[in-house]
Motif scaffolding. Structure first.
Motif, PDB file in Angstrom:
ATOM      1  N   ARG A 235       0.830  -1.207   0.000  1.00  0.00           N
ATOM      2  CA  ARG A 235       0.000   0.000   0.000  1.00  0.00           C
ATOM      3  C   ARG A 235       0.867   1.260   0.000  1.00  0.00           C
ATOM      4  NH1 ARG A 235      -2.725   3.382   3.888  1.00  0.00           N
ATOM      5  NH2 ARG A 235      -4.800   3.983   3.146  1.00  0.00           N
ATOM      6  N   ALA A 236       1.922   1.242   0.821  1.00  0.00           N
ATOM      7  CA  ALA A 236       2.804   2.413   0.895  1.00  0.00           C
ATOM      8  C   ALA A 236       3.535   2.646  -0.424  1.00  0.00           C
ATOM      9  CB  ALA A 236       3.816   2.226   2.027  1.00  0.00           C
ATOM     10  N   ALA A 237       3.837   1.556  -1.155  1.00  0.00           N
ATOM     11  CA  ALA A 237       4.564   1.673  -2.413  1.00  0.00           C
ATOM     12  C   ALA A 237       3.653   1.968  -3.598  1.00  0.00           C
ATOM     13  CB  ALA A 237       5.346   0.387  -2.672  1.00  0.00           C
ATOM     14  N   GLY A 238       2.336   1.977  -3.378  1.00  0.00           N
ATOM     15  CA  GLY A 238       1.399   2.241  -4.460  1.00  0.00           C
ATOM     16  C   GLY A 238       1.278   1.106  -5.451  1.00  0.00           C
ATOM     17  N   VAL A 239       1.479  -0.134  -4.973  1.00  0.00           N
ATOM     18  CA  VAL A 239       1.319  -1.313  -5.830  1.00  0.00           C
ATOM     19  C   VAL A 239      -0.116  -1.355  -6.364  1.00  0.00           C
ATOM     20  CG1 VAL A 239       1.176  -3.842  -5.737  1.00  0.00           C
ATOM     21  CG2 VAL A 239       3.134  -2.659  -4.747  1.00  0.00           C
ATOM     22  N   ALA A 240      -0.283  -1.734  -7.624  1.00  0.00           N
ATOM     23  CA  ALA A 240      -1.620  -1.720  -8.230  1.00  0.00           C
ATOM     24  C   ALA A 240      -2.524  -2.814  -7.677  1.00  0.00           C
ATOM     25  CB  ALA A 240      -1.500  -1.872  -9.753  1.00  0.00           C
ATOM     26  N   ARG A 241      -2.002  -4.038  -7.533  1.00  0.00           N
ATOM     27  CA  ARG A 241      -2.823  -5.169  -7.070  1.00  0.00           C
ATOM     28  C   ARG A 241      -2.080  -5.972  -6.009  1.00  0.00           C
ATOM     29  NH1 ARG A 241      -7.238  -6.457 -10.344  1.00  0.00           N
ATOM     30  NH2 ARG A 241      -7.298  -5.194 -12.254  1.00  0.00           N
ATOM     31  N   PHE A 242      -2.808  -6.380  -4.976  1.00  0.00           N
ATOM     32  CA  PHE A 242      -2.281  -7.268  -3.943  1.00  0.00           C
ATOM     33  C   PHE A 242      -3.277  -8.401  -3.774  1.00  0.00           C
ATOM     34  CE2 PHE A 242      -2.030  -9.008   0.262  1.00  0.00           C
ATOM     35  CZ  PHE A 242      -0.684  -9.019   0.588  1.00  0.00           C
ATOM     36  N   VAL A 243      -2.807  -9.639  -3.931  1.00  0.00           N
ATOM     37  CA  VAL A 243      -3.675 -10.818  -3.817  1.00  0.00           C
ATOM     38  C   VAL A 243      -3.141 -11.711  -2.706  1.00  0.00           C
ATOM     39  CG1 VAL A 243      -4.688 -12.793  -5.001  1.00  0.00           C
ATOM     40  CG2 VAL A 243      -4.118 -10.721  -6.302  1.00  0.00           C
ATOM     41  N   LEU A 244      -3.960 -11.972  -1.700  1.00  0.00           N
ATOM     42  CA  LEU A 244      -3.608 -12.897  -0.621  1.00  0.00           C
ATOM     43  C   LEU A 244      -4.121 -14.286  -0.960  1.00  0.00           C
ATOM     44  CD1 LEU A 244      -2.690 -13.734   2.246  1.00  0.00           C
ATOM     45  CD2 LEU A 244      -4.932 -12.946   3.072  1.00  0.00           C
ATOM     46  N   VAL A 245      -3.231 -15.254  -0.976  1.00  0.00           N
ATOM     47  CA  VAL A 245      -3.622 -16.658  -1.171  1.00  0.00           C
ATOM     48  C   VAL A 245      -3.985 -17.219   0.196  1.00  0.00           C
ATOM     49  CG1 VAL A 245      -2.862 -18.923  -1.940  1.00  0.00           C
ATOM     50  CG2 VAL A 245      -2.092 -16.883  -3.159  1.00  0.00           C
ATOM     51  N   SER A 246      -5.261 -17.541   0.392  1.00  0.00           N
ATOM     52  CA  SER A 246      -5.734 -18.002   1.695  1.00  0.00           C
ATOM     53  C   SER A 246      -6.201 -19.456   1.627  1.00  0.00           C
ATOM     54  CB  SER A 246      -6.844 -17.086   2.208  1.00  0.00           C
ATOM     55  OG  SER A 246      -7.120 -17.358   3.576  1.00  0.00           O
ATOM     56  N   SER A 247      -6.888 -19.895   2.671  1.00  0.00           N
ATOM     57  CA  SER A 247      -7.205 -21.316   2.843  1.00  0.00           C
ATOM     58  C   SER A 247      -8.620 -21.501   3.369  1.00  0.00           C
ATOM     59  CB  SER A 247      -6.205 -21.926   3.840  1.00  0.00           C
ATOM     60  OG  SER A 247      -6.629 -23.193   4.291  1.00  0.00           O
ATOM     61  N   ASP A 248      -9.229 -22.646   3.011  1.00  0.00           N
ATOM     62  CA  ASP A 248     -10.535 -22.954   3.588  1.00  0.00           C
ATOM     63  C   ASP A 248     -10.446 -23.180   5.095  1.00  0.00           C
ATOM     64  OD1 ASP A 248      -9.184 -25.380   3.487  1.00  0.00           O
ATOM     65  OD2 ASP A 248     -10.843 -26.524   2.624  1.00  0.00           O
ATOM     66  N   LYS A 249      -9.252 -23.422   5.605  1.00  0.00           N
ATOM     67  CA  LYS A 249      -9.078 -23.620   7.050  1.00  0.00           C
ATOM     68  C   LYS A 249      -9.257 -22.318   7.822  1.00  0.00           C
ATOM     69  CE  LYS A 249      -6.212 -27.742   6.609  1.00  0.00           C
ATOM     70  NZ  LYS A 249      -6.545 -27.942   5.197  1.00  0.00           N
ATOM     71  N   ALA A 250      -9.363 -21.184   7.104  1.00  0.00           N
ATOM     72  CA  ALA A 250      -9.633 -19.903   7.753  1.00  0.00           C
ATOM     73  C   ALA A 250     -11.101 -19.753   8.130  1.00  0.00           C
ATOM     74  CB  ALA A 250      -9.223 -18.756   6.824  1.00  0.00           C
ATOM     75  N   VAL A 251     -11.954 -20.636   7.630  1.00  0.00           N
ATOM     76  CA  VAL A 251     -13.385 -20.558   7.904  1.00  0.00           C
ATOM     77  C   VAL A 251     -13.692 -21.309   9.198  1.00  0.00           C
ATOM     78  CG1 VAL A 251     -15.688 -21.044   7.035  1.00  0.00           C
ATOM     79  CG2 VAL A 251     -13.839 -20.496   5.438  1.00  0.00           C
ATOM     80  N   ARG A 252     -14.248 -20.591  10.189  1.00  0.00           N
ATOM     81  CA  ARG A 252     -14.513 -21.166  11.507  1.00  0.00           C
ATOM     82  C   ARG A 252     -13.346 -22.063  11.933  1.00  0.00           C
ATOM     83  NH1 ARG A 252     -20.501 -20.629  10.637  1.00  0.00           N
ATOM     84  NH2 ARG A 252     -20.475 -22.130   8.947  1.00  0.00           N
ATOM     85  N   PRO A 253     -12.153 -21.497  12.035  1.00  0.00           N
ATOM     86  CA  PRO A 253     -10.951 -22.311  12.204  1.00  0.00           C
ATOM     87  C   PRO A 253     -10.952 -23.136  13.487  1.00  0.00           C
ATOM     88  CG  PRO A 253     -10.466 -20.001  12.586  1.00  0.00           C
ATOM     89  CD  PRO A 253     -11.845 -20.053  12.027  1.00  0.00           C
ATOM     90  N   GLY A 254     -10.461 -24.357  13.342  1.00  0.00           N
ATOM     91  CA  GLY A 254     -10.284 -25.227  14.501  1.00  0.00           C
ATOM     92  C   GLY A 254      -8.820 -25.412  14.826  1.00  0.00           C
ATOM     93  N   SER A 255      -7.946 -24.772  14.049  1.00  0.00           N
ATOM     94  CA  SER A 255      -6.498 -24.894  14.248  1.00  0.00           C
ATOM     95  C   SER A 255      -5.869 -23.515  14.276  1.00  0.00           C
ATOM     96  CB  SER A 255      -5.888 -25.703  13.101  1.00  0.00           C
ATOM     97  OG  SER A 255      -6.014 -24.997  11.877  1.00  0.00           O
ATOM     98  N   LEU A 256      -4.667 -23.449  14.833  1.00  0.00           N
ATOM     99  CA  LEU A 256      -3.944 -22.179  14.831  1.00  0.00           C
ATOM    100  C   LEU A 256      -3.549 -21.771  13.419  1.00  0.00           C
ATOM    101  CD1 LEU A 256      -1.656 -22.509  17.967  1.00  0.00           C
ATOM    102  CD2 LEU A 256      -3.483 -20.850  17.612  1.00  0.00           C
ATOM    103  N   MET A 257      -3.249 -22.763  12.575  1.00  0.00           N
ATOM    104  CA  MET A 257      -2.936 -22.422  11.186  1.00  0.00           C
ATOM    105  C   MET A 257      -4.131 -21.728  10.541  1.00  0.00           C
ATOM    106  SD  MET A 257      -2.958 -22.747   7.758  1.00  0.00           S
ATOM    107  CE  MET A 257      -3.732 -24.254   7.203  1.00  0.00           C
TER     108      MET A 257
END
Length: 474
Positions: A235-257
């Motif tokens: 954001r500070a560098a004014g990058v045009a696009r930032f895409v985070l590769v995430s996981s289905d484990k982020a949904v109602r997570p049961g693990s620290l990962m």
């Protein structure tokens, strides 16, 4: 395939070509493994007339580039899928992705979004990982001006750089290899500035559930704080696009990962809600076939050793994609983003892991040994869920999903924190990490990721009151 071809009188197998420098000079059944850069000399010295491409995962643009390169050398080229069936014995080939996925594999092209990366300077974090390396291979074929590869592992960075170089030369892409951590804020700012980065694909993460569970502070720091560092630097560098590769484990997570990935999503959602030139988006998907630590290579190794195949639970299900499918859709979703989207990839129906194990045993030519078949070859042994694992994963929490221009990419809406709440969460997590306190770091994540329910507490109301700040009635 080489063994079958050598049995034919009209064909002489001269050499194998492979990009992996560790294989160069080795021999397999008396046939030498050579570098692709030696092909022109081999053709002249050995009077080679035909080259067979055994690269079924290569996309159409990548295949086209290689075919043009080979055609210039004056040799006949056959692609594996079009080579005469009589020349190939497929009896011992692994199961096709369609069989393991329970659905047809997707088309190999990138139908939408190539222009978002063409002639751009692109940074891929975690470039040496399973998804990161496939993102590299596919994005090279989009024709970026420069591709910056960042990884913490020197060995992984060397492998992907060496692997990519011939393809990068074909498409005229400048490759830059950078060793470093996403936690190093000055380093990240320097990379973005020095290389004029316009697109960031953030794939760097610790992803193995049991390992992150046992190394909480390090896993949370890398996945949660590391994402915030890279996103804020972008954001500070004014990058045009930032895409985070995430996981289905982020949904109602049961693990620290999973909780660390949801924390990372919240950090990106926070920046997406603010004014700025950068378009932030998140792409969430499940397991990929053949990735490091996934069940497919685990089962393959166990079957090769004669078993047993270890299964966490007969009822367990997971969503699966092939590695090329996942990378292709991540690139497409990132190109479709207009700012603030959380995309979910349509991965079809979840696969029962027990049935997957049986398919793989049968596909390898063995039978399952169980109570009904005591004379079978391979036993399946149930060992129970590991810490942090859930029986079933989910891809989204809220209703109101929206279709996009691609039928396999869905946009979903999920709650996020206010700017002040996110700033406080990042401050508290950073303080806990710097103090070296696993317990304090976990407590911050419990307060921040409101759906986090550690495995073993999901059905325990008392435990939920202790760890869940939004427990009903509190």
């Amino acid at each position: 395939m080489a063994t079958e071809l050598r049995a034919r009188r009209d064909i002489s197998v001269v050499a194998f070509l492979d990009d992996n420098p560790e294989l160069h000079g080795a021999t397999l059944n008396g046939i030498q493994v050579c570098a692709p850069t030696r092909l022109d000399r081999l053709i002249a010295a050995r009077r080679i007339e035909r080259v067979i491409l055994a690269m079924p995962a290569l996309s159409e643009p990548g295949r086209g580039g290689l075919l043009r390169r080979l055609a210039e050398l004056g040799v006949e080229v056959d692609y594996l899928s079009t080579f005469p069936e009589a020349a190939i014995d497929r009896s011992d080939q692994p199961l096709a992705p369609d069989t393991l996925l329970g659905r047809p594999a997707m088309d190999g092209s990138l139908p939408l979004g190539g222009d978002a990366y063409r002639a751009r300077s692109v940074l891929i974090t975690g470039a040496g990982g399973t998804i990161g390396s496939e993102l590299c291979r596919q994005i090279v074929q989009c024709g970026p001006a420069k591709l910056v590869l960042l990884d913490l592992s020197e060995a992984a960075l060397y492998r992907i750089t060496t692997d990519l170089r011939p393809l990068a030369e074909t498409f005229g892409v400048e490759l830059v290899s950078v060793l470093g951590s996403v936690m190093d804020a000055p380093h990240m700012a320097s990379i973005l500035s020095r290389h004029g980065v316009e697109v960031v694909l953030h794939a760097a993460a610790y992803k193995h559930v049991p390992i992150v569970e046992e190394n909480a502070r390090v896993g949370l720091a890398n996945n949660a704080l590391g994402t915030a560092v890279v996103a804020r630097a972008a954001r500070a560098a004014g990058v045009a696009r930032f895409v985070l590769v995430s996981s289905d484990k982020a949904v109602r997570p049961g693990s620290l990962m999973g909780a660390s990935k949801r924390f990372a999503e919240l950090a990106v959602q926070d920046l997406a809600a603010r004014e700025g030139a950068t378009l932030f988006s998140i792409v969430r998907f499940g397991n990929v076939l053949g990735s490091s630590g996934s069940v497919v290579p685990l089962f393959q190794g166990q079957i090769a050793r004669g078993g047993p195949v270890t299964l966490t639970d007969e009822r367990a299900t997971r969503y699966f994609m092939t590695i090329p499918e996942a990378a292709r859709l991540v690139l497409t979703a990132g190109a479709l983003a207009e700012g603030g989207e959380l995309f979910v990839l349509d991965m079809g129906a979840p696969v029962r892991i027990g049935e997957l194990a049986r398919q793989m045993i049968r596909g390898a030519g063995y039978s399952v040994r169980d109570a009904a078949h005591p004379d079978g070859d391979i036993e399946i042994r149930v060992i129970g869920l590991r810490p942090g694992e859930k029986l079933h994963e989910e891809l989204m929490v809220r209703t109101g999903a929206q279709l996009t221009a691609h039928p396999k990419i869905i946009r979903v809406h999920e709650d996020h924190l206010s700017e002040l709440e996110m700033a406080a969460a990042l401050r508290d997590l950073r303080n806990a990490v710097e103090c070296g306190a696993d317990t304090a770091a976990i407590d911050v994540v419990r307060r921040t990721v409101r759906d986090y329910a550690p495995q073993g507490h999901q059905n325990d109301a008392t435990a939920l009151r202790l760890v869940h700040p939004c427990y009903p009635g509190e």
